[in-house]
Design an enzyme around this catalytic site. Structure first.
Site, PDB file in Angstrom:
ATOM      1  N   ASN A   9      26.022  22.726 -43.396  1.00 41.98           N
ATOM      2  CA  ASN A   9      27.045  22.048 -42.595  1.00 41.98           C
ATOM      3  C   ASN A   9      28.411  22.523 -43.082  1.00 41.98           C
ATOM      4  O   ASN A   9      28.882  22.100 -44.137  1.00 41.98           O
ATOM      5  CB  ASN A   9      26.889  20.521 -42.778  1.00 41.98           C
ATOM      6  CG  ASN A   9      27.973  19.740 -42.056  1.00 41.98           C
ATOM      7  OD1 ASN A   9      28.757  20.301 -41.287  1.00 41.98           O
ATOM      8  ND2 ASN A   9      28.027  18.436 -42.311  1.00 41.98           N
ATOM      9  N   LYS A  11      31.232  21.931 -41.932  1.00 38.27           N
ATOM     10  CA  LYS A  11      32.306  20.935 -41.701  1.00 38.27           C
ATOM     11  C   LYS A  11      33.518  21.641 -41.074  1.00 38.27           C
ATOM     12  O   LYS A  11      33.317  22.501 -40.218  1.00 38.27           O
ATOM     13  CB  LYS A  11      32.632  20.183 -42.985  1.00 38.27           C
ATOM     14  CG  LYS A  11      31.359  19.551 -43.591  1.00 38.27           C
ATOM     15  CD  LYS A  11      31.640  18.590 -44.707  1.00 38.27           C
ATOM     16  CE  LYS A  11      30.314  18.015 -45.231  1.00 38.27           C
ATOM     17  NZ  LYS A  11      30.499  17.010 -46.270  1.00 38.27           N
ATOM     18  N   HIS A  97      27.134  11.695 -38.870  1.00 43.10           N
ATOM     19  CA  HIS A  97      27.552  12.019 -40.241  1.00 43.10           C
ATOM     20  C   HIS A  97      28.554  10.959 -40.722  1.00 43.10           C
ATOM     21  O   HIS A  97      29.380  10.494 -39.945  1.00 43.10           O
ATOM     22  CB  HIS A  97      28.178  13.419 -40.281  1.00 43.10           C
ATOM     23  CG  HIS A  97      28.326  13.936 -41.681  1.00 43.10           C
ATOM     24  ND1 HIS A  97      29.324  13.498 -42.524  1.00 43.10           N
ATOM     25  CD2 HIS A  97      27.584  14.820 -42.394  1.00 43.10           C
ATOM     26  CE1 HIS A  97      29.187  14.105 -43.691  1.00 43.10           C
ATOM     27  NE2 HIS A  97      28.143  14.912 -43.640  1.00 43.10           N
ATOM     28  N   GLU A  99      31.161  11.164 -42.341  1.00 45.78           N
ATOM     29  CA  GLU A  99      32.582  11.512 -42.149  1.00 45.78           C
ATOM     30  C   GLU A  99      33.033  11.185 -40.733  1.00 45.78           C
ATOM     31  O   GLU A  99      34.176  10.812 -40.508  1.00 45.78           O
ATOM     32  CB  GLU A  99      32.798  13.001 -42.486  1.00 45.78           C
ATOM     33  CG  GLU A  99      32.758  13.221 -43.994  1.00 45.78           C
ATOM     34  CD  GLU A  99      32.330  14.603 -44.430  1.00 45.78           C
ATOM     35  OE1 GLU A  99      32.194  15.503 -43.576  1.00 45.78           O
ATOM     36  OE2 GLU A  99      32.100  14.786 -45.651  1.00 45.78           O
ATOM     37  N   GLU A 155      21.948  10.710 -46.713  1.00 49.10           N
ATOM     38  CA  GLU A 155      23.162  11.199 -47.375  1.00 49.10           C
ATOM     39  C   GLU A 155      23.936  10.030 -47.975  1.00 49.10           C
ATOM     40  O   GLU A 155      24.752   9.404 -47.286  1.00 49.10           O
ATOM     41  CB  GLU A 155      24.050  11.933 -46.359  1.00 49.10           C
ATOM     42  CG  GLU A 155      23.466  13.231 -45.836  1.00 49.10           C
ATOM     43  CD  GLU A 155      24.558  14.260 -45.539  1.00 49.10           C
ATOM     44  OE1 GLU A 155      24.381  15.411 -45.954  1.00 49.10           O
ATOM     45  OE2 GLU A 155      25.584  13.910 -44.934  1.00 49.10           O
ATOM     46  N   GLY A 161      30.301  15.548 -51.376  1.00 48.08           N
ATOM     47  CA  GLY A 161      31.508  16.272 -51.776  1.00 48.08           C
ATOM     48  C   GLY A 161      32.077  15.838 -53.117  1.00 48.08           C
ATOM     49  O   GLY A 161      33.222  16.145 -53.437  1.00 48.08           O
ATOM     50  N   SER A 192      26.041  16.800 -52.597  1.00 52.31           N
ATOM     51  CA  SER A 192      26.239  17.574 -53.840  1.00 52.31           C
ATOM     52  C   SER A 192      25.012  18.382 -54.249  1.00 52.31           C
ATOM     53  O   SER A 192      24.679  18.484 -55.442  1.00 52.31           O
ATOM     54  CB  SER A 192      26.675  16.651 -54.995  1.00 52.31           C
ATOM     55  OG  SER A 192      27.932  16.082 -54.703  1.00 52.31           O
TER      56      SER A 192
HETATM   57  P1  13P Z   1      28.271  18.260 -49.991  1.00 52.84           P
HETATM   58  O1  13P Z   1      27.088  19.163 -50.118  1.00 52.84           O
HETATM   59  O2  13P Z   1      29.576  18.963 -50.032  1.00 52.84           O
HETATM   60  O3  13P Z   1      28.187  17.104 -50.936  1.00 52.84           O
HETATM   61  O4  13P Z   1      28.201  17.625 -48.508  1.00 52.84           O
HETATM   62  C1  13P Z   1      27.035  17.047 -48.085  1.00 52.84           C
HETATM   63  C2  13P Z   1      27.146  16.779 -46.635  1.00 52.84           C
HETATM   64  O5  13P Z   1      27.911  15.943 -46.211  1.00 52.84           O
HETATM   65  C3  13P Z   1      26.308  17.584 -45.739  1.00 52.84           C
HETATM   66  O6  13P Z   1      26.351  17.085 -44.445  1.00 52.84           O
END
Ligand code: 13P
Length: 232
Positions: A9, A11, A97, A99, A155, A161, A192
């Site tokens: 992903n 982002k 997600h 976010e 997640e 992150g 992570s």
């Molecule tokens: P990270 O791998 O940066 O922690 O992000 C995970 C994520 O949100 C994947 O959708």
């Protein structure tokens, strides 16, 4: 057995098409010999059609989008529909997600509508959840037989992150709880993930794949994850 699934992903990254092409080509080259893993790249919408066109006829990589709207067409400024995604060569779509729940204020009702539309269009849905209750809310009024193209991604927000991945034992418990509710659907872990911890979530915790953010922007690290997992 279905192939293990590794999803990158991206982002809101990278900032130029040139950089997106560079990242994509490195991953494409690196996974050439990997046959037992399904690798899916989810770039920003603006890069999706260009990258998918450049990979046409190349069976190794799959494409996904990071979101979609719940209508196929119409007066919905700024939205991208499941039909459009299908047409660009997308097979997967990430929905819900954390976010998007946080920054775009997406509700479970909106997510439910998006899941219904995406499944109807024939896309495979990767539904991101942190809490078990979200499964019930986000899948409301969707019949079990319509869920064969559903994948759940666990997640935990504290792990996204932050460089602080979820303890494998805790992730395993969540994986089992989800498995008891949705018996046939693959469950992924995200948060992570790196080349050091990736295999633990597959081997020790029993996930069927990984949803990777930051590490998917570093081709060396992303390919190391894919290669480690392919040894399973
Ligand atoms: P990270 O791998 O940066 O922690 O992000 C995970 C994520 O949100 C994947 O959708």
């Amino acid at each position: 057995m279905n192939k293990l699934l590794i999803i990158g992903n991206w982002k809101c990254n990278p900032t130029t098409l040139a950089k997106a092409k560079q990242l994509f080509n490195s991953v494409k080259k690196g996974i050439k010999k990997i046959k037992n893993i399904e690798v899916v790249i989810c770039p920003p919408f603006v890069y999706l059609s260009v990258l998918a066109a450049s990979a046409k006829g190349y069976g190794g990589l799959r494409f996904g989008s990071q979101d979609c709207f719940w209508e196929d067409k119409g007066s919905f400024t700024g939205e991208i529909s499941p039909a459009m995604l299908k047409d660009t060569g997308c097979e997967y779509v990430i929905i819900g997600h954390s976010e998007r729940r946080k920054y775009q204020k997406e509700t479970d009702e909106m997510i439910n509508n998006k899941i219904k539309a995406a499944l109807k269009a024939g896309l495979k849905v990767i539904l991101c959840i942190e809490k078990i209750i979200q499964i019930k809310k986000d899948l409301k009024n969707i019949k079990k037989e319509q869920l064969k193209n559903l994948i759940i991604a666990y997640e935990p927000i504290f792990a996204i992150g932050t460089g602080k991945p979820c303890a494998v034992e805790k992730a395993k418990k969540m994986r089992n709880v989800i498995g008891n509710i949705l018996k046939i659907n693959p469950v992924l872990y995200g948060g992570s993930v790196n080349s050091q911890n990736a295999n633990d979530y597959i081997e020790k915790a029993g996930f069927q794949g990984l949803l990777i953010g930051s590490a998917s922007l570093n081709p060396k690290e992303f390919l190391a994850i894919v290669k480690n997992i392919s040894k399973n």
